[in-house]
Enzyme design. Structure first.
Site, mmCIF file in Angstrom:
data_model
loop_
_atom_site.group_PDB
_atom_site.id
_atom_site.type_symbol
_atom_site.label_atom_id
_atom_site.label_comp_id
_atom_site.label_asym_id
_atom_site.label_seq_id
_atom_site.Cartn_x
_atom_site.Cartn_y
_atom_site.Cartn_z
ATOM 1 N N SER A 118 0.947 -1.367 0.154
ATOM 2 C CA SER A 118 -0.062 -0.246 0.006
ATOM 3 C C SER A 118 0.721 1.350 -0.199
ATOM 4 C CB SER A 118 -0.874 0.083 1.169
ATOM 5 O OG SER A 118 -2.011 0.987 1.196
ATOM 6 N N HIS A 140 -7.843 -5.516 -0.192
ATOM 7 C CA HIS A 140 -6.264 -4.727 0.018
ATOM 8 C C HIS A 140 -5.589 -5.397 1.095
ATOM 9 C CE1 HIS A 140 -3.810 -1.397 -0.436
ATOM 10 N NE2 HIS A 140 -3.971 -1.065 0.938
ATOM 11 N N ASP A 160 -8.662 -6.624 -4.463
ATOM 12 C CA ASP A 160 -8.149 -5.371 -3.991
ATOM 13 C C ASP A 160 -8.712 -4.297 -4.893
ATOM 14 O OD1 ASP A 160 -7.026 -2.891 -3.078
ATOM 15 O OD2 ASP A 160 -4.937 -3.873 -3.192
#
Lengths: 384, 384
Positions: free
Chosen positions: B157, B356, B323
């Protein structure tokens, strides 16, 4: 003097009001001793009363679906592009009825109304109503208008859910049901977004447990947040990117928390204008109605197909490719259940970049489909 | 006494602290006269200092990536499943460094620290830092640790964005960059969600313009909302459905606003526990850092490929199928830019239902890929 409105507009409209003295028993067990519905109509009800169409509104909608409220009104009803003489829902043929839902904030009985039990506004004491409650209240409106059977019931999003519920609760009273950009129930993610919106409203210090009217306050912060969040889910990632991208309002980063990206400006504006026109208690109960929606709830094995087996309407289900709030996959669940129940259903998945909002927009294929569909609903002399 | 921890755990770890007296010029034009970074290390730095790996944390992360802080600590670091003797990032071979980012709230200089100019906590006066600023501060940490070149820089991320920025800003100092569940920039929708989160925090009456410490207050409502919203975007629609579905806590509808659906309970709990451990000013600036991230910003024609042309690292890009915060399509943009720039890149799109959050989880293929990748990073006697 010539009309200031386009020739295919329904033109000036005046909202009407109907009072119901008989109590309404709600799904929650609560009872409204009496209530009023505000509604608009477009076109003319034929003497045989077979050309009536019910339009159901969505979360933040109301009864003003088409036309204008004054000569200098620049903003027509929310589905004006669809409804009018010569438009897909042609008011030269059809008589269109659009009520504001119970619990709403546009004139029908809701949290803003006075509770006869207390002499005060209902506020948070207004009972949570379900899609089924709305359908029942709309059925009573149909009774009073002398409409035994709707030529069609339609709506987008939460409006489409009402159309679907109509076919289950009053199978004989719906000839055609148009279920647009809807779903057979909310996903966990849908409920989660609603819960964040409700949490924002209810934790606003100006909410006062829902009795903000008495405090001359409005939970503006919470309602603004709810609407900002809603708007993200109404639009597709792609259309946001195409419309706002990563454009900076000042052309450069400011390293601060004022509006920088254009999307921030848009969301704040949307939130702000919503606060001026919508009631927070209504927003809360409308989202609950969405969360609760489950037409299969009382069917054997919780089967949507079994719930729909008793319906007799012809169905048109429409979804939009970029809708991620109620995705095409959810519409296909409805279609599959109808097919399993051996019902009459047409399905169109419209290519559109506009996300969930597409159902409000003049997407060419979408409007062509609706135009053709309505044109093929027979009226005179045909078997009901 | 035997260790209370698994044999492939790094075991007990003690955070370290480094003070930097030289001023740090930030992208905003602001300057930190001096600052501290808190960090952890796992494994042993070899005399040739070629086995060092930098782990960069994400939005709400910190320096405690692996191991335990006490013998009765039941909660290991956030990437503990990845890091340890015999784990994919094998600390028998590698020396792993994980700092808390500048602006953080876990010990490095940030809004909670005292501003030497005022003698008060920085609070909202702590400058907004960029991913580039973090990379620069991490480079100085590397200098002080005597690490000229990282064997690898990695993160998921926002952490993956730092790995990518490292390769652009310090091409000679990164042998391998692992960019996991990241994106080359935020989409409009990503920015929109961040803006709603910031709006929730900043409009909380307990925010006091960011000076809530002085009022002995915490903008708990806003921070809770921000985290609830964040959680929806971290998880896929499918995993939410599988984990919580439409389950009702009491087994029936209550027609009220207390927790009804299990997902509501989960979100409120997540929001509540976040408020206890995270600082709102840090949350604000971390989201800005995300919004601003754009490694192509200074490249000709704003071309990511041209920005990456100067890099010399070998890249592994990893994305997760479900995601939707940073979708595989965004990772493929990075891969395409690297290929266009004729760089060395491997790409794996891992099938995972966890959204995610997958980058934090022990998804088998994902961990196998990382294990193999790290095992194939040569250390001794190989050309740098």
């Amino acid at each position: 003097m010539s009309s200031p409105f386009p020739p295919d507009s329904v033109g000036l409209v005046v909202p009407q009001r109907m009072r119901f003295e008989e109590p309404l028993e709600l799904a929650s067990g609560a009872c409204l001793p009496h209530y009023e519905l505000v509604y608009e109509t477009y076109g003319t009800l034929r003497p045989d009363r077979r050309n009536a169409i019910l339009v159901c509104h969505a979360l933040s909608g109301h009864h003003h679906a088409a036309g204008y409220h004054s000569d200098d009104d620049r903003r027509p009803g929310w589905w004006d592009n669809l409804i009018g003489p010569g438009r897909p829902l042609d008011t030269r043929r059809f008589f269109v009825v659009c009520p504001n839902n119970l619990g709403g904030c546009a004139g029908s009985t809701g949290p803003l109304s006075v509770d006869p039990a207390s002499g005060q506004r209902y506020g948070p004491d207004f009972p949570i109503v379900t899609v089924g409650d709305w359908v029942l209240s709309q059925a009573r409106l149909a009774d009073r208008l002398g409409i035994e059977r709707w030529a069609a019931v339609l709506g987008g999003s939460l409006g489409g859910m009402q159309a679907l519920q109509w076919t289950v609760d009053f199978p004989e009273r719906v000839r055609h049901a148009l279920v647009i950009a809807a779903a057979p129930s909310l996903t966990t993610q849908n409920i989660a977004f609603n819960e964040v919106a409700r949490h924002a409203i209810r934790s606003d210090p100006d909410f006062h447990g829902g009795r903000y009217y008495e405090h001359d306050a409005v939970p503006a912060t919470g309602l603004r947040l709810a609407r900002m969040l809603g708007h993200i889910t109404y639009l597709s990632d792609d259309v946001l990117m195409a419309r706002f991208g990563r454009e900076l309002r000042d052309g450069k980063l400011n390293f601060g928390y004022d509006v920088e990206f254009e999307i921030e400006s848009y969301l704040r504006h949307q939130g702000e204008s919503f606060v001026k026109r919508f009631d927070a208690n209504t927003y809360l109960l409308m989202t609950k109605s969405l969360d609760y929606f489950d037409p299969a709830a009382h069917a054997p094995e919780h089967s949507l197909s079994k719930a729909l087996a008793q319906t007799s309407a012809e169905f048109l289900v429409v979804s939009f490719s970029s809708d991620w709030r109620f995705s095409p996959a959810r519409s296909r669940e409805i279609v599959r259940a109808l097919l399993d129940a051996d019902r009459d259903v047409s399905y169109v998945e419209v290519e559109s970049e506009q996300g969930h909002d597409s159902f409000l927009l003049e997407v060419p294929l979408y409007h062509q489909v609706l135009r053709t569909y309505f044109a093929n609903i027979p009226l005179a002399g045909s078997p009901q």
